[in-house]
Design a protein around this motif. Sequence first.
Motif, PDB file in Angstrom:
ATOM      1  N   LYS A 187       6.395   6.535 -18.278  1.00 26.98           N
ATOM      2  CA  LYS A 187       6.571   6.483 -16.828  1.00 26.98           C
ATOM      3  C   LYS A 187       5.453   5.698 -16.148  1.00 26.98           C
ATOM      4  CE  LYS A 187       4.187  10.853 -15.768  1.00 26.98           C
ATOM      5  NZ  LYS A 187       4.348  12.208 -15.192  1.00 26.98           N
ATOM      6  N   HIS A 188       4.358   5.470 -16.853  1.00 31.59           N
ATOM      7  CA  HIS A 188       3.263   4.680 -16.287  1.00 31.59           C
ATOM      8  C   HIS A 188       3.502   3.178 -16.431  1.00 31.59           C
ATOM      9  CE1 HIS A 188       0.897   8.245 -15.572  1.00 31.59           C
ATOM     10  NE2 HIS A 188       1.040   8.629 -16.847  1.00 31.59           N
ATOM     11  N   CYS A 189       4.540   2.800 -17.135  1.00 36.02           N
ATOM     12  CA  CYS A 189       4.902   1.385 -17.268  1.00 36.02           C
ATOM     13  C   CYS A 189       5.727   0.994 -16.048  1.00 36.02           C
ATOM     14  CB  CYS A 189       5.685   1.160 -18.559  1.00 36.02           C
ATOM     15  SG  CYS A 189       6.131  -0.566 -18.867  1.00 36.02           S
ATOM     16  N   LYS A 190       5.063   0.421 -15.034  1.00 37.04           N
ATOM     17  CA  LYS A 190       5.695   0.104 -13.756  1.00 37.04           C
ATOM     18  C   LYS A 190       5.404  -1.349 -13.374  1.00 37.04           C
ATOM     19  CE  LYS A 190       5.137   4.854 -12.062  1.00 37.04           C
ATOM     20  NZ  LYS A 190       4.529   5.712 -11.004  1.00 37.04           N
ATOM     21  N   PRO A 191       6.280  -1.958 -12.585  1.00 33.54           N
ATOM     22  CA  PRO A 191       6.051  -3.351 -12.181  1.00 33.54           C
ATOM     23  C   PRO A 191       5.056  -3.450 -11.030  1.00 33.54           C
ATOM     24  CG  PRO A 191       8.090  -2.558 -11.224  1.00 33.54           C
ATOM     25  CD  PRO A 191       7.575  -1.444 -12.096  1.00 33.54           C
ATOM     26  N   LYS A 192       4.418  -4.596 -10.945  1.00 34.38           N
ATOM     27  CA  LYS A 192       3.535  -4.909  -9.830  1.00 34.38           C
ATOM     28  C   LYS A 192       3.963  -6.250  -9.258  1.00 34.38           C
ATOM     29  CE  LYS A 192      -1.306  -5.593  -8.546  1.00 34.38           C
ATOM     30  NZ  LYS A 192      -2.713  -5.663  -9.034  1.00 34.38           N
ATOM     31  N   TYR A 193       4.149  -6.324  -7.945  1.00 35.58           N
ATOM     32  CA  TYR A 193       4.653  -7.530  -7.290  1.00 35.58           C
ATOM     33  C   TYR A 193       3.510  -8.287  -6.618  1.00 35.58           C
ATOM     34  CZ  TYR A 193       9.031  -4.881  -7.744  1.00 35.58           C
ATOM     35  OH  TYR A 193      10.088  -4.157  -8.220  1.00 35.58           O
ATOM     36  N   THR A 194       3.484  -9.593  -6.844  1.00 38.90           N
ATOM     37  CA  THR A 194       2.558 -10.482  -6.140  1.00 38.90           C
ATOM     38  C   THR A 194       3.326 -11.693  -5.636  1.00 38.90           C
ATOM     39  OG1 THR A 194       1.927 -11.526  -8.238  1.00 38.90           O
ATOM     40  CG2 THR A 194       0.508  -9.760  -7.418  1.00 38.90           C
ATOM     41  N   PHE A 195       2.786 -12.348  -4.605  1.00 33.37           N
ATOM     42  CA  PHE A 195       3.498 -13.434  -3.929  1.00 33.37           C
ATOM     43  C   PHE A 195       2.567 -14.640  -3.789  1.00 33.37           C
ATOM     44  CE2 PHE A 195       4.688  -9.229  -2.511  1.00 33.37           C
ATOM     45  CZ  PHE A 195       6.047  -9.202  -2.742  1.00 33.37           C
ATOM     46  N   HIS A 196       3.099 -15.815  -4.103  1.00 36.86           N
ATOM     47  CA  HIS A 196       2.281 -17.021  -4.138  1.00 36.86           C
ATOM     48  C   HIS A 196       3.013 -18.169  -3.441  1.00 36.86           C
ATOM     49  CE1 HIS A 196      -0.252 -15.012  -7.174  1.00 36.86           C
ATOM     50  NE2 HIS A 196       0.896 -14.557  -7.646  1.00 36.86           N
ATOM     51  N   GLY A 197       2.325 -18.834  -2.522  1.00 37.09           N
ATOM     52  CA  GLY A 197       2.881 -20.033  -1.899  1.00 37.09           C
ATOM     53  C   GLY A 197       2.769 -21.212  -2.845  1.00 37.09           C
ATOM     54  N   LEU A 198       3.905 -21.736  -3.306  1.00 36.75           N
ATOM     55  CA  LEU A 198       3.895 -22.816  -4.285  1.00 36.75           C
ATOM     56  C   LEU A 198       3.714 -24.171  -3.624  1.00 36.75           C
ATOM     57  CD1 LEU A 198       6.717 -21.541  -6.659  1.00 36.75           C
ATOM     58  CD2 LEU A 198       4.261 -21.119  -6.749  1.00 36.75           C
ATOM     59  N   TYR A 199       4.500 -24.462  -2.631  1.00 39.51           N
ATOM     60  CA  TYR A 199       4.239 -25.627  -1.787  1.00 39.51           C
ATOM     61  C   TYR A 199       4.946 -25.427  -0.459  1.00 39.51           C
ATOM     62  CZ  TYR A 199       8.825 -27.259  -3.510  1.00 39.51           C
ATOM     63  OH  TYR A 199      10.149 -27.356  -3.851  1.00 39.51           O
ATOM     64  N   GLY A 200       4.380 -26.064   0.563  1.00 38.66           N
ATOM     65  CA  GLY A 200       4.891 -25.829   1.913  1.00 38.66           C
ATOM     66  C   GLY A 200       4.962 -27.083   2.738  1.00 38.66           C
ATOM     67  N   ASN A 201       4.098 -27.203   3.732  1.00 37.54           N
ATOM     68  CA  ASN A 201       4.196 -28.300   4.679  1.00 37.54           C
ATOM     69  C   ASN A 201       2.810 -28.743   5.109  1.00 37.54           C
ATOM     70  OD1 ASN A 201       3.479 -26.357   6.888  1.00 37.54           O
ATOM     71  ND2 ASN A 201       5.398 -25.471   6.161  1.00 37.54           N
ATOM     72  N   THR A 244       0.814  -1.214   0.000  1.00 38.36           N
ATOM     73  CA  THR A 244       0.000   0.000   0.000  1.00 38.36           C
ATOM     74  C   THR A 244       0.847   1.264   0.000  1.00 38.36           C
ATOM     75  OG1 THR A 244      -1.764  -1.157   1.189  1.00 38.36           O
ATOM     76  CG2 THR A 244      -1.821   1.257   1.197  1.00 38.36           C
ATOM     77  N   HIS A 245       1.815   1.319   0.908  1.00 36.89           N
ATOM     78  CA  HIS A 245       2.572   2.552   1.108  1.00 36.89           C
ATOM     79  C   HIS A 245       3.867   2.622   0.288  1.00 36.89           C
ATOM     80  CE1 HIS A 245       0.164   1.996   4.862  1.00 36.89           C
ATOM     81  NE2 HIS A 245      -0.140   3.248   4.598  1.00 36.89           N
ATOM     82  N   ALA A 246       4.442   1.484  -0.072  1.00 34.98           N
ATOM     83  CA  ALA A 246       5.683   1.493  -0.875  1.00 34.98           C
ATOM     84  C   ALA A 246       5.642   0.357  -1.890  1.00 34.98           C
ATOM     85  CB  ALA A 246       6.897   1.363   0.040  1.00 34.98           C
ATOM     86  N   PRO A 247       4.707   0.411  -2.846  1.00 31.09           N
ATOM     87  CA  PRO A 247       4.547  -0.701  -3.791  1.00 31.09           C
ATOM     88  C   PRO A 247       5.656  -0.826  -4.824  1.00 31.09           C
ATOM     89  CG  PRO A 247       3.098   1.106  -4.377  1.00 31.09           C
ATOM     90  CD  PRO A 247       3.730   1.478  -3.073  1.00 31.09           C
ATOM     91  N   LEU A 248       6.515   0.193  -4.950  1.00 38.20           N
ATOM     92  CA  LEU A 248       7.593   0.147  -5.938  1.00 38.20           C
ATOM     93  C   LEU A 248       8.969  -0.071  -5.309  1.00 38.20           C
ATOM     94  CD1 LEU A 248       6.489   3.045  -8.314  1.00 38.20           C
ATOM     95  CD2 LEU A 248       6.241   0.576  -8.676  1.00 38.20           C
ATOM     96  N   CYS A 249       9.024  -0.190  -3.997  1.00 40.50           N
ATOM     97  CA  CYS A 249      10.311  -0.403  -3.334  1.00 40.50           C
ATOM     98  C   CYS A 249      10.831  -1.806  -3.667  1.00 40.50           C
ATOM     99  CB  CYS A 249      10.166  -0.250  -1.821  1.00 40.50           C
ATOM    100  SG  CYS A 249      11.704  -0.541  -0.922  1.00 40.50           S
ATOM    101  N   PRO A 250      12.082  -1.929  -4.143  1.00 37.73           N
ATOM    102  CA  PRO A 250      12.612  -3.246  -4.524  1.00 37.73           C
ATOM    103  C   PRO A 250      13.257  -4.014  -3.372  1.00 37.73           C
ATOM    104  CG  PRO A 250      14.160  -1.541  -5.162  1.00 37.73           C
ATOM    105  CD  PRO A 250      13.003  -0.835  -4.510  1.00 37.73           C
ATOM    106  N   ILE A 251      13.103  -3.534  -2.138  1.00 41.38           N
ATOM    107  CA  ILE A 251      13.658  -4.202  -0.962  1.00 41.38           C
ATOM    108  C   ILE A 251      12.512  -4.891  -0.220  1.00 41.38           C
ATOM    109  CG2 ILE A 251      15.015  -3.937   1.141  1.00 41.38           C
ATOM    110  CD1 ILE A 251      16.561  -3.152  -1.323  1.00 41.38           C
TER     111      ILE A 251
END
Length: 376
Positions: free
Chosen positions: A246-260, A200-207
């Motif tokens: 400048k509107h061409c920006k990345p969007k990050y999403t995260f997915h659990g592929l397999y776990g336990n 929400t607050h830092a969607p473009l931060c790469p860290i």
Amino acid sequence: MLLACGIAEQNVNVTPACPCLRGWLDGWWVFIYEKGYQSTDTAISSVFTKMKGVGYTNIKGSERVWDVADYVFPPQGDSSFVVMTNYIITEGQKMGKCPELDGKHNCSSNADCEGGSFKRTGHGQMTGVCLNTTKTCEVLAWCPIEDDVMIPDPPMLMSAENYTLFIKNSVTFPTFGVSRSNLVENIDNSYINKCLYDPTHAPLCPIFRLGDIVKLSGFKFETIARVGGAIGIVVDWTCNLDVDIKHCKPKYTFHGLYGNAAETDQARASVGYNFRYAKHYMEDKEQKRTLLKVFGIRFDIIVQSLARKFDIIPTLTAIGSGVGIFGVATVVCDLVLLYLLPKREFYKNMKFKYTDSHVQDPDSEACSTETEVCKK
């Protein structure tokens, strides 16, 4: 002439049943919503990663600090890597003969231990000797044999939750000659040194903080850290190049592929993620090794992309297709109105104009040219 689909008649509602209207709407759907006036391209991508953070363990008074060189596999900064969160260590192994673990090669006599043979779940080659002290077969292997039955709980490196991951991603759309990096405008060194990714607050931060990645993927860190798992980080480049670049920006999403087994994964066999890693060394002119069974989180960084830009060729193609569909729909509309609807006679009368045809008498035609003869 053809009658339009929406025939004006107060008592008959034909618009919902008219397929030509749907054909018209389908054409506009493809052209506007599906952006049929643009051509598309996918990107050529490269990913560079860097981990930072320090871990600490204290096993029976033996303190140790773990840095990036110790807990990241492989160390090259690839788009797929493992961060160690738990481990079983077996130190001082050397090649020799020793008893197999209980439950692997149990025996009551030498006849139960076939010399020179192996078992799939064993740790070495059987020598043919059954050891009375352990009631297991003797094997030629790295001794002492690793005992991995008890997995440390809580995980040895819970501090991995606070490690940070830096992702540097570059994409090029060759068709349009456009190159972009996830270090977009206003992402400079001063910003990177103080920012931390937040959707929400830092969607473009790469860290990215590892604990946040795990949480956003749907896992609990303390659970996945114990036996390992896999998480996919998707970098999405969906760009409309008809607007400012400048509107061409990345969007990050995260997915659990397999776990336990404690998570929602339905596959209960071989849960988690682990592998073995050995560090070899020489001691008193004898080769030895330290064996680590590593439990960790595997991160796979996946780049998906789609760029669009106005192109006259697909524009004309989309318009031509729409016109063609509309023409076919008009024919179908006529067939429905003339032959299928209950009031088809009404539409037939509106569509066709009937005239009376009179057959002229040949004698009368002759009289018109030979007036003098007819008068006689």
